[in-house]
Structures are given as structure tokens and as C-alpha cells.
Write a protein that holds these residues in place. Structure first.
Motif, PDB file in Angstrom:
ATOM      1  N   LYS A   1       0.701  -1.255   0.015  1.00 16.76           N
ATOM      2  CA  LYS A   1       0.219   0.131  -0.070  1.00 16.76           C
ATOM      3  C   LYS A   1       0.853   1.239  -0.161  1.00 16.76           C
ATOM      4  O   LYS A   1       1.921   1.314   0.657  1.00 16.76           O
TER       5      LYS A   1
ATOM      6  N   LEU B 159       1.124   4.966   1.041  1.00 19.37           N
ATOM      7  CA  LEU B 159       0.633   6.134   1.940  1.00 19.37           C
ATOM      8  C   LEU B 159       1.160   7.532   1.631  1.00 19.37           C
ATOM      9  O   LEU B 159       2.399   7.379   1.706  1.00 19.37           O
TER      10      LEU B 159
ATOM     11  N   ASP C  81       5.145  -1.869   1.583  1.00 19.51           N
ATOM     12  CA  ASP C  81       4.299  -0.952   2.073  1.00 19.51           C
ATOM     13  C   ASP C  81       5.131   0.335   1.913  1.00 19.51           C
ATOM     14  O   ASP C  81       6.421   0.366   2.457  1.00 19.51           O
TER      15      ASP C  81
ATOM     16  N   ILE D  64       5.540   4.808   2.513  1.00 21.21           N
ATOM     17  CA  ILE D  64       5.063   6.020   2.877  1.00 21.21           C
ATOM     18  C   ILE D  64       5.736   7.171   2.239  1.00 21.21           C
ATOM     19  O   ILE D  64       7.007   7.365   1.961  1.00 21.21           O
TER      20      ILE D  64
ATOM     21  N   VAL E 209      -3.372   5.886  -1.081  1.00 23.32           N
ATOM     22  CA  VAL E 209      -4.050   6.484   0.208  1.00 23.32           C
ATOM     23  C   VAL E 209      -3.572   7.856   0.606  1.00 23.32           C
ATOM     24  O   VAL E 209      -2.649   8.015   1.093  1.00 23.32           O
TER      25      VAL E 209
ATOM     26  N   ILE F 265      -3.746  10.952   2.987  1.00 24.53           N
ATOM     27  CA  ILE F 265      -3.822  11.075   4.272  1.00 24.53           C
ATOM     28  C   ILE F 265      -3.403  12.763   4.717  1.00 24.53           C
ATOM     29  O   ILE F 265      -2.143  12.884   4.499  1.00 24.53           O
TER      30      ILE F 265
ATOM     31  N   ILE G 158      -3.024   6.432  11.524  1.00 23.57           N
ATOM     32  CA  ILE G 158      -2.485   6.130  10.411  1.00 23.57           C
ATOM     33  C   ILE G 158      -2.382   4.548  10.186  1.00 23.57           C
ATOM     34  O   ILE G 158      -2.621   3.990   9.125  1.00 23.57           O
TER      35      ILE G 158
ATOM     36  N   LEU H  97      -3.973   1.847   7.350  1.00 25.75           N
ATOM     37  CA  LEU H  97      -3.053   1.077   6.865  1.00 25.75           C
ATOM     38  C   LEU H  97      -3.835  -0.506   6.738  1.00 25.75           C
ATOM     39  O   LEU H  97      -4.134  -1.178   5.943  1.00 25.75           O
TER      40      LEU H  97
ATOM     41  N   GLU I 143      -7.193  -0.504   5.095  1.00 24.20           N
ATOM     42  CA  GLU I 143      -7.030  -0.437   3.382  1.00 24.20           C
ATOM     43  C   GLU I 143      -6.565  -1.969   2.976  1.00 24.20           C
ATOM     44  O   GLU I 143      -6.949  -2.343   1.905  1.00 24.20           O
TER      45      GLU I 143
END
Length: 201
Positions: free
Chosen positions: A5, A7, A96, A98, A117, A119, A177, A181, A184
Motif C-alpha cells: 500500500k 500512503l 508498504d 509512505i 491512500v 492522508i 494512520i 493501513l 486498507e
């Protein structure tokens, strides 16, 4: 293997993005922090591939022509951009990612990476942002007003994000957060393998 994912963390200067992201990286040691590319000169303490990927103006322009950035922009005479390759390589390996990107960059990235995603971090009240910016003591009043005007505009843009997280404490923001995660990763479209039933013998 499930794709990792992505972020994207945004918020005005002074809201605590770096501290919050560091908290997520501490909680998830395997998570990758997306490093930007820039044409600005390397400063003392900068580390290639950690602080930035340092590029010449020509090399940066060539990356733009080859479509190697999610997003890029010019600021104070220098170019900054988010390279796709390091991020896509890790997402494809189930890691993942970020990243810390401003509002304009986040809107560009969302177009090219719809599953990102977004945020947006907010302070308990806007006066906290102003207090933190003024507390740095490195900005004249005219520039301070520009920063505050930009921060107000960024707050208005927060409605275009997937989530808005209150950063009243680092612990609270990181917990929120982390919950995002987890949620999601549990989206139905990522969990269809769980619906496969074993055939009866």
C-alpha cells in the motif's frame, strides 16, 4: 503476493509530518520511505538516496521526458520530483510505502496511482500551526504571511483526501494512520482469495 500500500502524507508546514512518518517507520521497519529527487545542491549532512536523489538539471529534465516521476514541481529555483521506479519496485514486492508530499503533488500522484491512500494531517487548531512556524524564528513577517496563507489553502484542500488525521500527539497520529493501513489492506477487493471454497472430496 499482495501489492504493498502507498500512503501519502500531506499537511501544512509545522503540523508534524516528519515526526509522524518517523513514528510509522519505527512501528513498521520494513516500510519504505519514498525519497524525492532534486536539482538543489547537496548540503552538509545530506546523504545520496536517503535525503534526496541528487540530479543535475539535465538529468532531471530527461527523467521528466521519460515519464519517470509521479509528480514534479519547481520551488525556489530548484526542481523536486517523486521517482516511480523505487516505489513501484517495492509495492510490487508487497512492501508498504509512505511518502511526504505537498497538496499539489498529492493531487498529481492520485491521477497516476489511483490506489494511493491520501492522508492529510491537521493540528488541534490552526493557531498551533502559526505558533510553530513563528517559533522557528527563521522567517520575516512578509514571508510568514505567505506561509500562513498557503497553510490555510492546504486546509481547504484537505476535503480531497481519503482521510484527515488529527495530530494532537505523535502517538495518536501514528495509531490512526496504522489503523488506516490495516483497514486498507482488508478492503474486499484485496481479500477475494478468502472467499474461495475448498471442493468437497
Amino acid at each position: 503476493m499482495q501489492r504493498g500500500k502507498l500512503l501519502v502524507i500531506s499537511g501544512p508546514s509545522g503540523v508534524g509530518k516528519s515526526t509522524t512518518i518517523q513514528g510509522m517507520l519505527t512501528k513498521h521497519p520494513d516500510m519504505y520511505f519514498s525519497v524525492s529527487a532534486t536539482t538543489r545542491q547537496k548540503r552538509e549532512g545530506d546523504v545520496e538516496g536517503v535525503t534526496y536523489f541528487f540530479k543535475t538539471a539535465d538529468a532531471f529534465a530527461e527523467m521528466i521526458q521519460r515519464g519517470e516521476f509521479y509528480e514534479h514541481a519547481e520551488y525556489a529555483g530548484n526542481c523536486y520530483g517523486t521517482p516511480k521506479e523505487p516505489v513501484e519496485r517495492r509495492l510490487g514486492s508487497g512492501i508498504d510505502v509512505i511518502m511526504d508530499i505537498d497538496v499539489q503533488g498529492a493531487m498529481q500522484l492520485k491521477e497516476k496511482c489511483p490506489d494511493a491512500v491520501l492522508i492529510f494531517l491537521v493540528a488541534p487548531c490552526f493557531s498551533v500551526i502559526e505558533k510553530r512556524l513563528r517559533g522557528r524564528g527563521d522567517t520575516g513577517e512578509a514571508d510568514m504571511e505567505k506561509r500562513l496563507k498557503k497553510a490555510r489553502w492546504e486546509y481547504e484542500m484537505a476535503v480531497h483526501y481519503d482521510y484527515i488525521v488529527l495530530n494532537d500527539t505523535k502517538e495518536h497520529a501514528v495509531e490512526a494512520i496504522d489503523s488506516i493501513l490495516t483497514a486498507e489492506k482488508l478492503r474486499a477487493e484485496r481479500q477475494t482469495d478468502l472467499l474461495k471454497m475448498e471442493e468437497s472430496l
